[in-house]
Design an enzyme around this catalytic site. Sequence first.
Site, short mmCIF file in Angstrom:
data_model
loop_
_atom_site.label_atom_id
_atom_site.label_comp_id
_atom_site.label_asym_id
_atom_site.label_seq_id
_atom_site.Cartn_x
_atom_site.Cartn_y
_atom_site.Cartn_z
N HIS A 17 0.84 -1.21 0.00
CA HIS A 17 0.00 0.00 0.00
C HIS A 17 0.87 1.26 0.00
O HIS A 17 0.60 2.21 -0.73
CB HIS A 17 -0.87 0.05 1.27
N LYS A 41 -15.69 -7.96 5.06
CA LYS A 41 -14.44 -8.48 5.64
C LYS A 41 -14.48 -8.40 7.16
O LYS A 41 -14.98 -7.42 7.72
CB LYS A 41 -13.24 -7.66 5.14
N ARG A 93 -2.09 -6.42 -8.13
CA ARG A 93 -1.05 -7.43 -7.90
C ARG A 93 -1.17 -8.61 -8.85
O ARG A 93 -0.19 -9.30 -9.08
CB ARG A 93 -1.14 -7.96 -6.45
N SER A 130 -3.30 -7.60 3.10
CA SER A 130 -3.66 -7.36 4.51
C SER A 130 -4.23 -8.63 5.14
O SER A 130 -3.98 -8.91 6.31
CB SER A 130 -4.69 -6.23 4.62
O1 PNS Z 1 -9.14 -2.71 0.37
P1 PNS Z 1 -10.49 -3.14 -0.10
O2 PNS Z 1 -11.27 -3.77 1.02
O3 PNS Z 1 -10.44 -4.03 -1.30
O4 PNS Z 1 -11.26 -1.81 -0.56
C1 PNS Z 1 -12.63 -1.82 -0.71
C2 PNS Z 1 -13.19 -0.54 -1.34
C3 PNS Z 1 -12.62 0.71 -0.72
C4 PNS Z 1 -12.84 -0.53 -2.79
C5 PNS Z 1 -14.70 -0.62 -1.13
O5 PNS Z 1 -14.95 -0.89 0.24
C6 PNS Z 1 -15.46 0.65 -1.49
O6 PNS Z 1 -15.43 1.10 -2.62
N1 PNS Z 1 -16.16 1.21 -0.49
C7 PNS Z 1 -16.93 2.43 -0.65
C8 PNS Z 1 -18.43 2.15 -0.90
C9 PNS Z 1 -18.77 2.36 -2.37
O7 PNS Z 1 -18.63 3.43 -2.92
N2 PNS Z 1 -19.21 1.26 -3.00
C10 PNS Z 1 -19.49 1.24 -4.40
C11 PNS Z 1 -18.18 1.02 -5.18
S1 PNS Z 1 -18.43 0.22 -6.67
#
Ligand code: PNS
Length: 163
Positions: A17, A41, A93, A130
């Site tokens: 990150h 998660k 990745r 993570s």
């Molecule tokens: O590190 P992660 O858990 O893969 O990240 C997840 C993330 C940040 C991509 C996801 O939780 C997210 O986008 N959350 C915000 C809510 C949102 O806008 N959802 C619609 C996105 S398509």
Amino acid sequence: MRIAVVPGSFDPVTLGHLDVIGRTARLFDRVHVLVTHNPGKQALLEVDERVRLIRESLAEAGVDGVEVDSLSSGLLVDYCRKVGAEALVKGLRSSTDAAYETPMAMVNRDLAGVETLFLVAQPATSHVSSSLIRQVAALGGDIAPYVPRAVAAALQPEGPVRG
Ligand code: PNS
């Protein structure tokens, strides 16, 4: 002014990150790292603790000009609108990451015209996630090679059980 958001769960932030955040900071005028709660998660750290660890890790790595924020509710693209960001930046990745990220990138562009840029992970960190860090830490293995010092100190204050 070009502004980017680097979103993620960051539970915890890893060296992978940190690499993506640093590379984004070199490409954009301003960067917001945004810690989100992912209901899919099982979380290890509170969101505030994740924010603190990212700030400490960036300071330790000498990365300047990056805001660290959190999103407790609402859409990522609404946060992008609020801060004037035109792009999301994520690390890639593997093809598995690409398959997971592509639909989200499409939806975020449909919702608000926000583009997603992918930075290919460095080989040194392309196997680091993570979720693996959480597992290794829980079982007493050494996480120090994969995470910033602040994270290792927070998760393993007395060092690994199995080094
Ligand atoms: O590190 P992660 O858990 O893969 O990240 C997840 C993330 C940040 C991509 C996801 O939780 C997210 O986008 N959350 C915000 C809510 C949102 O806008 N959802 C619609 C996105 S398509």
